[in-house]
Design a protein around this motif. Structure first.
Motif, PDB file in Angstrom:
ATOM      1  N   LEU A  14       0.374 -28.814   4.151  1.00 27.33           N
ATOM      2  CA  LEU A  14      -0.750 -27.940   4.466  1.00 27.33           C
ATOM      3  C   LEU A  14      -1.597 -28.535   5.581  1.00 27.33           C
ATOM      4  N   SER A  15      -1.884 -29.811   5.450  1.00 31.52           N
ATOM      5  CA  SER A  15      -2.747 -30.429   6.457  1.00 31.52           C
ATOM      6  C   SER A  15      -2.106 -30.331   7.826  1.00 31.52           C
ATOM      7  N   ARG A  16      -0.782 -30.506   7.855  1.00 32.10           N
ATOM      8  CA  ARG A  16      -0.091 -30.378   9.135  1.00 32.10           C
ATOM      9  C   ARG A  16      -0.313 -28.988   9.712  1.00 32.10           C
ATOM     10  N   VAL A 157     -11.122 -19.182  -4.403  1.00 32.73           N
ATOM     11  CA  VAL A 157     -11.547 -20.567  -4.634  1.00 32.73           C
ATOM     12  C   VAL A 157     -10.403 -21.513  -4.240  1.00 32.73           C
ATOM     13  N   GLN A 158      -9.198 -21.189  -4.666  1.00 33.08           N
ATOM     14  CA  GLN A 158      -8.033 -22.030  -4.358  1.00 33.08           C
ATOM     15  C   GLN A 158      -7.761 -22.063  -2.854  1.00 33.08           C
ATOM     16  N   ILE A 159      -7.939 -20.924  -2.186  1.00 32.65           N
ATOM     17  CA  ILE A 159      -7.723 -20.864  -0.732  1.00 32.65           C
ATOM     18  C   ILE A 159      -8.716 -21.778  -0.016  1.00 32.65           C
ATOM     19  N   CYS A 160      -9.974 -21.726  -0.424  1.00 33.65           N
ATOM     20  CA  CYS A 160     -10.953 -22.609   0.227  1.00 33.65           C
ATOM     21  C   CYS A 160     -10.735 -24.068  -0.167  1.00 33.65           C
ATOM     22  N   MET A 161     -10.200 -24.319  -1.354  1.00 28.43           N
ATOM     23  CA  MET A 161      -9.810 -25.693  -1.707  1.00 28.43           C
ATOM     24  C   MET A 161      -8.705 -26.157  -0.755  1.00 28.43           C
ATOM     25  N   ALA A 162      -7.718 -25.304  -0.546  1.00 21.94           N
ATOM     26  CA  ALA A 162      -6.535 -25.705   0.221  1.00 21.94           C
ATOM     27  C   ALA A 162      -6.825 -25.795   1.715  1.00 21.94           C
ATOM     28  N   ALA A 163      -7.540 -24.808   2.255  1.00 26.06           N
ATOM     29  CA  ALA A 163      -7.707 -24.780   3.715  1.00 26.06           C
ATOM     30  C   ALA A 163      -8.939 -25.557   4.181  1.00 26.06           C
TER      31      ALA A 163
END
Ligand code: HEC
Length: 194
Positions: A14-16, A157-163
């Motif tokens: 994801l970070s990539r 919430v999960q999307i903002c956690m991930a991105a």
């Protein structure tokens, strides 16, 4: 937060993928936006949509901009932010969840980049107008980075956690996710009354 290696791998992917979009979104959400967008930088769709919305210029455009873009998170992360099969949220007392949710909202240890939800969202900041809508609904970042036509609040919430938080999504059956979701429901009520 401790992780097993599978989750670490998800996060790395994801970070990539989001290396560019996360700092941009941070700028968008934190800097009041106008300086960046007036120069028409070629931002990724989610940031562009959020940026437009944030300025109140892109009413009704967010959807069009974000559609048709296959960019964003890895397949694994796209799956990780979607409600899993047979999902049963943690069931707790709403008031105590809201209290815990507020603490988590301000907790920078949730992210891998020093941000907390509050960094971007204090006093109703950083949301597009879609935040007023009944969930599930269209969210530009959900579409552009995760390919989702509609998101539930817990998925958001999960999307903002991930991105933007560059972290792993919370465990689906965790008290933390239920707490943040309950707190965001209250934030949404406030947002609607702006
Ligand atoms: C770096 C800034 C940033 C951080 C940190 C951040 N967000 Fe967001 N958030 C955004 C942006 C940008 C949007 C608008 C996305 C869009 O409309 O495409 C957003 C939108 C949202 C929305 C509303 C989506 C809608 O329109 O329905 C919720 C709910 C939300 N964030 C929750 C959270 C939570 C919970 C956290 C902490 C776990 C968090 N955010 C952390 C940038 C951030």
């Amino acid at each position: 937060m401790n992780t097993d290696s599978h989750r670490k791998e998800l996060l790395r992917k994801l970070s990539r993928n989001l290396m560019v979009s996360v700092p941009v979104m941070t700028v968008v959400a934190m800097a009041g936006v106008s300086a960046v967008s007036e120069h028409g930088l070629g931002l990724i769709p989610s940031a562009e949509a959020a940026q437009g919305e944030a300025e109140g210029e892109a009413k009704g455009e967010g959807e069009g901009e974000a559609e048709g873009e296959g960019e964003g998170a890895s397949e694994a992360m796209k799956e990780a932010v979607r409600r899993p099969e047979g999902y049963e949220p943690y069931d707790g007392d709403a008031e105590s969840l809201a209290r815990k949710g507020e603490a988590l909202f301000n907790d920078t240890s949730l992210s891998s980049n020093g941000l907390s939800c509050a960094t971007c969202h204090t006093n109703g900041a950083g949301y597009a107008d879609t935040f007023s809508n009944e969930y599930p609904h269209f969210v530009a970042m959900g579409k552009s980075d995760f390919g989702m036509d509609k998101v539930h609040l817990d998925e958001m919430v999960q999307i903002c956690m991930a991105a933007p938080m560059a972290a792993e999504p919370l465990d689906w059956d965790s008290e933390e996710l239920a707490a943040l979701t309950e707190y965001m429901r209250i934030e949404q009520e406030k947002f609607r009354k702006r």
